[in-house]
Design an enzyme around this catalytic site. Structure first.
Site, PDB file in Angstrom:
ATOM      1  N   SER A  59      33.491  56.054  49.371  1.00 35.37           N
ATOM      2  CA  SER A  59      33.454  55.675  51.013  1.00 35.37           C
ATOM      3  C   SER A  59      35.077  54.690  51.466  1.00 35.37           C
ATOM      4  CB  SER A  59      32.494  54.515  50.931  1.00 35.37           C
ATOM      5  OG  SER A  59      32.589  53.520  50.131  1.00 35.37           O
TER       6      SER A  59
ATOM      7  N   ASP B 105      31.951  48.508  36.848  1.00 37.08           N
ATOM      8  CA  ASP B 105      33.129  49.134  37.268  1.00 37.08           C
ATOM      9  C   ASP B 105      34.113  47.689  37.640  1.00 37.08           C
ATOM     10  OD1 ASP B 105      35.146  50.865  38.048  1.00 37.08           O
ATOM     11  OD2 ASP B 105      34.557  50.698  40.307  1.00 37.08           O
TER      12      ASP B 105
END
Length: 930
Positions: free
Chosen positions: A101, A212
């Site tokens: 994104s 992450d």
């Protein structure tokens, strides 16, 4: 690379989605069996899968993007651009472009709320399952409310089908850049990592693994506050959810190799230990200036992560000063976080944070350096041919022996201290045995007194242990509402601690917090604020420890209560909300302390007149208490949450259900503390308030008479008497009302040093009771003096009402009108109250006396409507309004209407007080109407 036409693009995405769901070993065989009509796409799909298989996430996404740039004749929607509208947001500029994104700085374009947000938009070319991932990110973020985690403000889908997330916009820099540009010292960098670890621990407590963690996902704002971003590939720690499993499979490719754990590289299950490893890699880089892996080529990335031993941070640090500081505890902490085997790391991010904070406090850390035996086993496994190097073995054993000896000394000292405390506590309970005491039923209060006496007598030579034990005993006495005893115990504990425990120790600050709580309960707000001010800086330093969080929350609750008592409702709500936010990341939502803090927040909302917010918070607290402690173990918590839930139901109009809960809360408090406890008296006053709202005036008086009799403290009794006086006046037991209020005012004036509105409120109620008793000149003097000494507050309107009725009794209509208009103005801001009803009644009667019949009728109708919102059932004041309306109808020649109204008045008084003066007057009015 040329973009594909729309048809091929659709086929490519479909093929790629199918391939990604297959095990890697089956993908080549599947490619060989492609439909001939799609065989021209085989090289493209194979190339993309090759990049994905090597964990080259960014390359994989970038390559896919090249195929999906908008074709001139294609059907894909245009890419977002500056000024574009997405839902209710206008895009300002792109601030990030990631794998799935783009992220845009945006602001609302609908004038509803001026707020800048970070708007996250999935790329149009993203495969279908990424929409599911966006939905999962939305659901994950909706669960997380933490000062160090970027908040989710909004989520939706645009008209053309693109999902979006509106996140908190953080003006900050990635942690590595921030540390480098600001040349932060190592200690400050450790504090930042500890903050991150606490935020990650909070996410873990909500069953969410980030997966992450890397510097670009941790921003530091100008104030030095940490903000954790991007839960886009986070995983809910749940089993059995097919949607979640599908996302997890897709997520195996979405990682950043430089910060991935060995188990992520191997495609194994991702757990909280995986986040600990990634955070350890971030910390290593922040502390040393280098990453632990070199990644000399793409081909050896996985091998290096899985096989290469990480050098100790102190051996690679860029700065010599940092190397010296890293050597020892920080080396040990980081090396434990970065173990290849997940089971050898810290089990939780909270444990990682705990050790970092122990280092910052110069306390012994729990992580142990690798023992000599451990190092030898590792060495032997990797270098079987050189195990005979005796010199290296001797050096390693000697070093290990020195470390072990040092740690053994610390452990023995801590063990000795723990054993002494344990033995002493055990001896307290043994001594309480009926065999020794001859007392079959030694109460908890007696046991605590006995414990304090023994501490004073037997531990004079151990001031450190004595101070800690006395602090525990003092807290327990406070919880049992033995306030004087608790205060004496805690003051003795702090005296013992002076010079023995550090002035900034958590134990001392917690003791001060307990003293503040006692001072609040005893009405000594100045003393409470003094103790809170001394404790607060220390408590904020320890806010991420269990005891520190508990004490800080208690201090905030006390401070918020004082603010509310002094009329600063907004500050009271803010501090109660912070108390909840302090406890949630440390103790979790289901801990009794968190539930109790939520209960306090609900109470402040109710006191602010915010019934909806109060009911929401009260229901959360009550249902959580029932769910977690309904089977026993925290009876007091159940009572307190039921009490505030009952009050919230009452304020939201559910009176009978609320009164049922309030009665249960009173009974529970009596069972736990005894009938004369302050808690019981307080709950009786809230029950009385609910009964008055219902219109049960007799029940209200009975409840408050009981509360007055049970009040053991003079000031508390005087405050209850002031409320009882108002209820007696409402019941038209006027002489008794005057007596109770006169006593109340005298005692409150003498004893109350809080600076709150108790005195002015009691005085205005006293003046109005004198009006009802017909003692107009006394009432005028009391109410005039009260107005002169009270520039603001609810008692001002009440005093104006009383003075208005005094003027009306003297036919001074101009003065009466002025007072009633002023009272109406001052009391009309909040919900309807008895004060606004009195102002409307007085104004209506003044207009009637001035023969302004139409205006009087309108005002009295308004008074009747307001009274119906104050009490659901008829009360004497409601009947006073009916009398005024009947007199108005009579004056206008409407005898039928007057007769009907006076019949209602007569019926009420015959049922409420049939032999009273008011009943006789009602009969006379009815006769006159006939």
């Amino acid at each position: 690379m040329q973009p594909l036409d729309p048809g091929d693009l659709k086929d490519l995405l479909s093929l790629l989605q199918t391939a990604l769901e297959l095990p890697e070993e089956e993908r080549r065989r599947w490619l060989d069996t492609l439909d001939p009509s799609k065989s021209h796409l085989r090289p493209t799909v194979a190339g993309l899968l090759q990049k994905q298989a090597k964990h080259e996430t960014d390359d994989f996404i970038a390559a896919l993007s090249e195929h999906t740039r908008r074709h001139p004749g294609g059907s894909l929607a245009p890419a977002p651009f500056n000024g574009a509208i997405v839902g209710p947001y206008r895009l300002i500029e792109k601030i990030g472009d990631g794998g799935m994104s783009s992220v845009w700085l945006a602001e609302r374009d609908d004038a509803v709320l001026k707020r800048r947000v970070a708007l996250k938009l999935p790329h149009w070319w993203a495969i279908a399952k990424l929409s599911d991932r966006a939905a999962q990110e939305r659901d994950i973020l909706a669960q997380l409310e933490h000062p160090n985690i970027a908040r989710l403000y909004d989520a939706g889908v645009t008209a053309d089908g693109r999902p979006y997330l509106a996140l908190e916009y953080i003006e900050g820099k990635p942690i590595d850049i921030f540390c480098r540009e600001n040349v932060l010292d190592l200690r400050t960098r450790v504090q930042l990592i500890a903050q991150i670890a606490r935020a990650v621990a909070y996410a873990h407590s909500h069953l969410i693994v980030h997966r992450d963690l890397k510097p670009s996902n941790v921003l530091i704002d100008a104030a030095g506050q940490v903000h954790l971003l991007d839960f886009g590939i986070a995983k809910l720690i749940e089993e059995g959810d097919p949607a979640n499993k599908a996302l997890t499979q897709l997520g195996t490719m979405l990682l950043t190799p430089a910060y991935a754990s060995p188990e992520q590289i191997l495609g194994q299950s991702v757990t909280t230990e995986s986040d600990v490893y990634s955070l350890g890699l971030v910390a290593y880089e922040i502390f040393t200036g280098y990453r632990p892996y070199t990644f000399k080529s793409e081909a050896n990335t996985s091998w290096e992560i899985l096989s290469v031993e990480i050098h100790r941070p102190s051996s690679v640090a860029h700065e010599a000063a940092d190397a010296r500081e890293l050597r020892g505890d920080l080396d040990t902490i980081l090396m434990k976080a970065l173990k290849k085997e997940a089971s050898e790391r810290y089990g939780t991010a909270a444990a990682f944070a705990d050790d970092l904070e122990r280092y910052l406090r110069s306390d012994p850390v729990l992580a142990q350096p690798d023992s000599a035996g451990y190092r030898l086993r590792k060495f032997a496994a990797k270098h079987r041919l050189v195990v005979g190097a005796a010199g290296a073995v001797v050096v390693a054993l000697a070093a290990g022996l020195l470390v072990a000896t040092w740690q053994l000394r610390i452990a023995q000292e801590e063990r000795r201290h723990a054993e002494e405390v344990k033995d002493f506590v055990a001896s307290i309970f043994r001594s309480a045995d009926p065999f020794f005491t001859g007392n079959k039923q030694l109460t908890a209060a007696q046991l605590l007194t006995f414990a304090k006496e023994r501490i004073d007598r037997e531990m004079a030579s151990q001031p450190h242990d004595a101070a800690e034990l006395l602090l525990i005993v003092g807290e327990a006495q406070s919880n049992l509402e033995q306030l004087d005893e608790a205060k004496a115990t805690l003051e003795r504990a702090l005296k013992n601690a002076d010079g023995v425990l550090p002035a900034d120790s958590l134990q001392v600050a917690a003791g001060r917090t307990q003293l503040a709580s006692i001072a609040v309960q005893q009405g000594n707000y100045d003393e409470a604020e003094k103790q809170i001010a001394a404790a607060m800086p220390v408590l904020r330093e320890h806010r991420m420890q269990r005891e520190g969080a508990r004490a800080l929350s208690s201090a905030l609750v006390s401070s918020g209560f004082i603010a509310g008592e002094r009329g600063d409702g907004k500050r009271a709500v803010a501090e109660m909300r912070e108390a909840v936010e302090v406890l949630r990341p440390v103790l979790g939502d289901n801990d009794s302390e968190t539930i109790l803090a939520m209960r306090q927040l609900a109470q402040e909302h109710l006191l602010m007149g915010e019934a909806e917010e109060g009911l929401k918070a009260a229901r959360i607290a009550y249902e959580s208490a029932i769910r977690n402690f309904g089977d026993g173990g925290r009876d007091n918590l159940l009572v307190e949450t039921e009490d505030v839930y009952g009050r919230a139901l009452v304020d939201s109009g559910q009176l009978e259900e609320g009164i049922e809960h309030l009665n249960k809360a009173v009974a529970g408090a009596e069972r736990i503390f005894g009938s004369e406890a302050n808690s019981v008296v307080s709950k009786l006053t809230w029950l009385a308030r609910a009964q008055m709202k219902l219109g049960d005036v007799k029940g209200t008086v009975a409840t408050l008479e009981r509360a007055t009799q049970l009040s053991s403290e003079e000031l508390t009794r005087a405050r209850v008497q002031s409320t009882l006086g108002v209820a007696l006046a409402a019941a038209r037991r006027t002489d008794e009302a005057v007596k109770q209020l006169e006593t109340s005012v005298e005692v409150i004036r003498r004893l109350d040093t809080t600076g709150t509105a108790w005195l002015s409120n009691a005085t205005s109620s006293y003046g109005n009771a004198l009006v009802l008793a017909g003692r107009m000149e006394e009432a005028r003097k009391v109410l005039t003096a009260n107005l002169q000494s009270t520039p603001a507050g609810p008692s001002v309107a009440d005093s104006h009402n009383g003075l208005g009725f005094v003027a009306l009794s003297k036919k001074d209509l101009v003065t009466a009108r002025t007072h009633f208009e002023k009272a109406k103005e001052l009391s009309s801001q909040g919900p309807p109250s008895r004060v606004v009803v009195a102002a409307l009644l007085g104004l209506g009667e003044t207009q009637f006396a001035a023969k302004e019949f139409a205006a009087a009728d309108e005002t009295l109708q308004a008074a009747s409507a307001a009274q119906q919102k104050v009490s659901q059932r008829p009360t004497p004041v409601a009947v006073d309004i009916v009398v005024a309306r009947g007199r108005l109808a009579l004056a206008q020649g409407n005898r039928d209407e007057a007769a009907k109204l006076f019949a209602q008045v007569d019926e009420f008084w015959q049922g409420f007080a049939p032999g009273s003066r008011h009943a006789r007057e009602a009969a006379q009015w009815q006769q006159q109407a006939r």
